[in-house]
Scaffold this active site. Structure first.
Site, PDB file in Angstrom:
ATOM      1  CG  ASP A 112      -2.019  -0.937   1.250  1.00  0.00           C
ATOM      2  OD1 ASP A 112      -2.302  -1.541   0.203  1.00  0.00           O
ATOM      3  OD2 ASP A 112      -2.660  -1.101   2.316  1.00  0.00           O
ATOM      4  NE  ARG A 162      -4.879  -1.604  -4.098  1.00  0.00           N
ATOM      5  CZ  ARG A 162      -4.400  -1.893  -2.879  1.00  0.00           C
ATOM      6  NH1 ARG A 162      -3.896  -0.945  -2.102  1.00  0.00           N
ATOM      7  NH2 ARG A 162      -4.419  -3.133  -2.450  1.00  0.00           N
ATOM      8  CG  HIS A 205     -15.572   3.107  -3.443  1.00  0.00           C
ATOM      9  ND1 HIS A 205     -14.489   3.694  -2.834  1.00  0.00           N
ATOM     10  CD2 HIS A 205     -15.588   1.816  -3.047  1.00  0.00           C
ATOM     11  CE1 HIS A 205     -13.863   2.807  -2.087  1.00  0.00           C
ATOM     12  NE2 HIS A 205     -14.504   1.652  -2.203  1.00  0.00           N
TER      13      HIS A 205
HETATM   14  P1  FDA Z   1     -14.289   9.628  -3.955  1.00  0.00           P
HETATM   15  O1  FDA Z   1     -13.689   9.857  -2.615  1.00  0.00           O
HETATM   16  O2  FDA Z   1     -14.372  10.779  -4.914  1.00  0.00           O
HETATM   17  O3  FDA Z   1     -15.723   9.005  -3.728  1.00  0.00           O
HETATM   18  C1  FDA Z   1     -16.594   8.661  -4.800  1.00  0.00           C
HETATM   19  C2  FDA Z   1     -17.846   7.995  -4.237  1.00  0.00           C
HETATM   20  O4  FDA Z   1     -17.485   6.749  -3.640  1.00  0.00           O
HETATM   21  C3  FDA Z   1     -18.527   8.748  -3.111  1.00  0.00           C
HETATM   22  O5  FDA Z   1     -19.415   9.703  -3.613  1.00  0.00           O
HETATM   23  C4  FDA Z   1     -19.219   7.621  -2.374  1.00  0.00           C
HETATM   24  O6  FDA Z   1     -20.379   7.204  -3.061  1.00  0.00           O
HETATM   25  C5  FDA Z   1     -18.218   6.515  -2.460  1.00  0.00           C
HETATM   26  N1  FDA Z   1     -17.294   6.513  -1.316  1.00  0.00           N
HETATM   27  C6  FDA Z   1     -15.983   6.808  -1.341  1.00  0.00           C
HETATM   28  N2  FDA Z   1     -15.409   6.659  -0.131  1.00  0.00           N
HETATM   29  C7  FDA Z   1     -16.392   6.270   0.690  1.00  0.00           C
HETATM   30  C8  FDA Z   1     -16.460   5.961   2.079  1.00  0.00           C
HETATM   31  N3  FDA Z   1     -15.389   6.022   2.862  1.00  0.00           N
HETATM   32  N4  FDA Z   1     -17.650   5.598   2.601  1.00  0.00           N
HETATM   33  C9  FDA Z   1     -18.755   5.517   1.829  1.00  0.00           C
HETATM   34  N5  FDA Z   1     -18.756   5.802   0.504  1.00  0.00           N
HETATM   35  C10 FDA Z   1     -17.600   6.172  -0.054  1.00  0.00           C
HETATM   36  N6  FDA Z   1      -5.328   5.206  -0.530  1.00  0.00           N
HETATM   37  C11 FDA Z   1      -4.005   5.417  -0.303  1.00  0.00           C
HETATM   38  O7  FDA Z   1      -3.592   6.549  -0.062  1.00  0.00           O
HETATM   39  N7  FDA Z   1      -3.134   4.356  -0.349  1.00  0.00           N
HETATM   40  C12 FDA Z   1      -3.539   3.101  -0.649  1.00  0.00           C
HETATM   41  O8  FDA Z   1      -2.710   2.184  -0.693  1.00  0.00           O
HETATM   42  C13 FDA Z   1      -4.924   2.877  -0.896  1.00  0.00           C
HETATM   43  N8  FDA Z   1      -5.398   1.631  -1.197  1.00  0.00           N
HETATM   44  C14 FDA Z   1      -6.722   1.493  -1.593  1.00  0.00           C
HETATM   45  C15 FDA Z   1      -7.186   0.253  -2.025  1.00  0.00           C
HETATM   46  C16 FDA Z   1      -8.473   0.120  -2.527  1.00  0.00           C
HETATM   47  C17 FDA Z   1      -8.928  -1.197  -3.027  1.00  0.00           C
HETATM   48  C18 FDA Z   1      -9.332   1.262  -2.569  1.00  0.00           C
HETATM   49  C19 FDA Z   1     -10.704   1.170  -3.146  1.00  0.00           C
HETATM   50  C20 FDA Z   1      -8.884   2.475  -2.096  1.00  0.00           C
HETATM   51  C21 FDA Z   1      -7.607   2.595  -1.585  1.00  0.00           C
HETATM   52  N9  FDA Z   1      -7.159   3.805  -1.085  1.00  0.00           N
HETATM   53  C22 FDA Z   1      -5.800   3.968  -0.829  1.00  0.00           C
HETATM   54  C23 FDA Z   1      -8.127   4.887  -0.744  1.00  0.00           C
HETATM   55  C24 FDA Z   1      -8.310   5.869  -1.875  1.00  0.00           C
HETATM   56  O9  FDA Z   1      -7.138   6.636  -2.032  1.00  0.00           O
HETATM   57  C25 FDA Z   1      -9.495   6.806  -1.596  1.00  0.00           C
HETATM   58  O10 FDA Z   1      -9.255   7.514  -0.426  1.00  0.00           O
HETATM   59  C26 FDA Z   1     -10.840   6.103  -1.477  1.00  0.00           C
HETATM   60  O11 FDA Z   1     -10.939   5.045  -2.363  1.00  0.00           O
HETATM   61  C27 FDA Z   1     -11.997   7.090  -1.803  1.00  0.00           C
HETATM   62  O12 FDA Z   1     -11.866   7.563  -3.113  1.00  0.00           O
HETATM   63  P2  FDA Z   1     -12.818   7.147  -4.339  1.00  0.00           P
HETATM   64  O13 FDA Z   1     -11.942   6.840  -5.494  1.00  0.00           O
HETATM   65  O14 FDA Z   1     -13.740   6.073  -3.953  1.00  0.00           O
HETATM   66  O15 FDA Z   1     -13.546   8.488  -4.761  1.00  0.00           O
END
Ligand code: FDA
Length: 285
Positions: A112, A162, A205
């Site tokens: 990560d 990733r 997401h």
């Molecule tokens: P964004 O934050 O713009 O959210 C888009 C939509 O997704 C929201 O409107 C909501 O519907 C949904 N959503 C997102 N987060 C949510 C929550 N917490 N609760 C409920 N709904 C939510 N980061 C990092 O710095 N180092 C890493 O190694 C990783 N590893 C990692 C693995 C995997 C499999 C995932 C999915 C994510 C990570 N992350 C991470 C976290 C990533 O950087 C980020 O903070 C989250 O995924 C939220 O960003 P989104 O891309 O979902 O978009």
């Protein structure tokens, strides 16, 4: 927080349980839905080498148990959990043992990405271990200005990436601050990865990011088996099911263990609605 029964109940939405047995049970359940997983034993910023070695041993067990039980999954680790703040050499040796074992078992270790003070060291260690054992990859955060260069280098070396947006609070000197800029860079990096990466993982997401990925893959005739989507356990289950029904590969990031507080706080901070959820449950209890 970690010992409060109420807080624990709330965290259960994002965390698969306290024990290794809970994690494996979640793994079997997830596999039944045709979703693979990556297990994260919660805990970061350890303060002794003994703790770092204990973390490594949990992961070694996890790899063995998943292989024995034929669970379709791999592991995700954090270098601060493997002792990087105490000794980079000891951390490197701990991670190497795990990657070596993953290779023997035909599995994989994802390192990560933590805050930007670790970016360079993480990439260096992953690059070195990949050249020796191959069964390791890492994470690129779309919010960092440096990420395009890093993605290109990792693609050239055949290292699995990733792609995520990034979860830590970073200053403007190193990271885009506006969501629109982060999203634009995410799409840009996704295209580089899909076109030139090694089995990239698109971790989000955000439906807009997911739709952009699907339509880019279609337009370039990139087969859905050559990449995967990844999401976090407990978030947007509707979207998870839809992607699987559409024939895309999906892997869930499944955290487990007692030290869930920092992980839980990052998930709350990402979305104001989660704070409302917390407050509602707090006052109901
Ligand atoms: P964004 O934050 O713009 O959210 C888009 C939509 O997704 C929201 O409107 C909501 O519907 C949904 N959503 C997102 N987060 C949510 C929550 N917490 N609760 C409920 N709904 C939510 N980061 C990092 O710095 N180092 C890493 O190694 C990783 N590893 C990692 C693995 C995997 C499999 C995932 C999915 C994510 C990570 N992350 C991470 C976290 C990533 O950087 C980020 O903070 C989250 O995924 C939220 O960003 P989104 O891309 O979902 O978009």
């Amino acid at each position: 927080m970690e010992t409060s029964a109420l807080a624990r109940r709330l965290a259960a939405r994002f965390v698969a349980g306290d024990s290794l047995a809970d994690a494996l049970e979640a793994g079997r359940r997830i596999n039944r839905e045709r979703i693979s997983l990556t297990l994260d034993h919660l805990g970061e910023n350890v303060t002794s080498l003994a703790e770092a070695e204990a973390s490594r041993d949990v992961y070694l067990r996890l790899l063995g148990e998943m292989a024995d039980q034929k669970i379709d999954g791999n592991v995700s680790i954090k270098l601060t959990q493997f002792g990087i703040d105490i000794s980079e050499d000891a951390c490197g040796r701990n991670v190497e043992q795990l990657v070596r074992r993953a290779k023997e078992l035909n599995s994989f270790v994802r390192v990560d990405m933590e805050s930007s003070e670790y970016t360079e060291r993480t990439l260096q260690l992953v690059t070195l271990l990949h050249s020796q054992h191959s069964a390791v990859g890492t994470v690129i955060q779309a919010y960092l200005h440096r990420s395009e260069k890093d993605v290109e280098t990792l693609c050239r070396r055949g290292i699995r990436v990733r792609l995520c947006k990034g979860a830590y609070l970073e200053p403007a000197e190193v990271a885009y601050q506006a969501k629109a800029e982060v999203d634009r860079n995410f799409v840009h990096l996704m295209k580089i990865l899909l076109a030139a990466g090694t089995y990239p993982a698109i971790a989000t997401h955000d439906e807009k990011m997911i739709d952009e990925t699907k339509s880019f893959a279609r337009s370039r005739q990139i087969a859905p088996e050559t990449f995967e989507f990844q999401m976090l356990y407990g978030i947007r289950r509707d979207l998870q099911r839809r992607l699987v029904a559409e024939g895309y590969r999906l892997r869930l990031y499944v955290p487990f263990g007692k030290a869930w507080y920092p992980y839980f706080m990052r998930r709350l901070a990402e979305r104001p609605a989660n704070l409302a959820f917390l407050a509602r449950n707090f006052f109901r209890a």
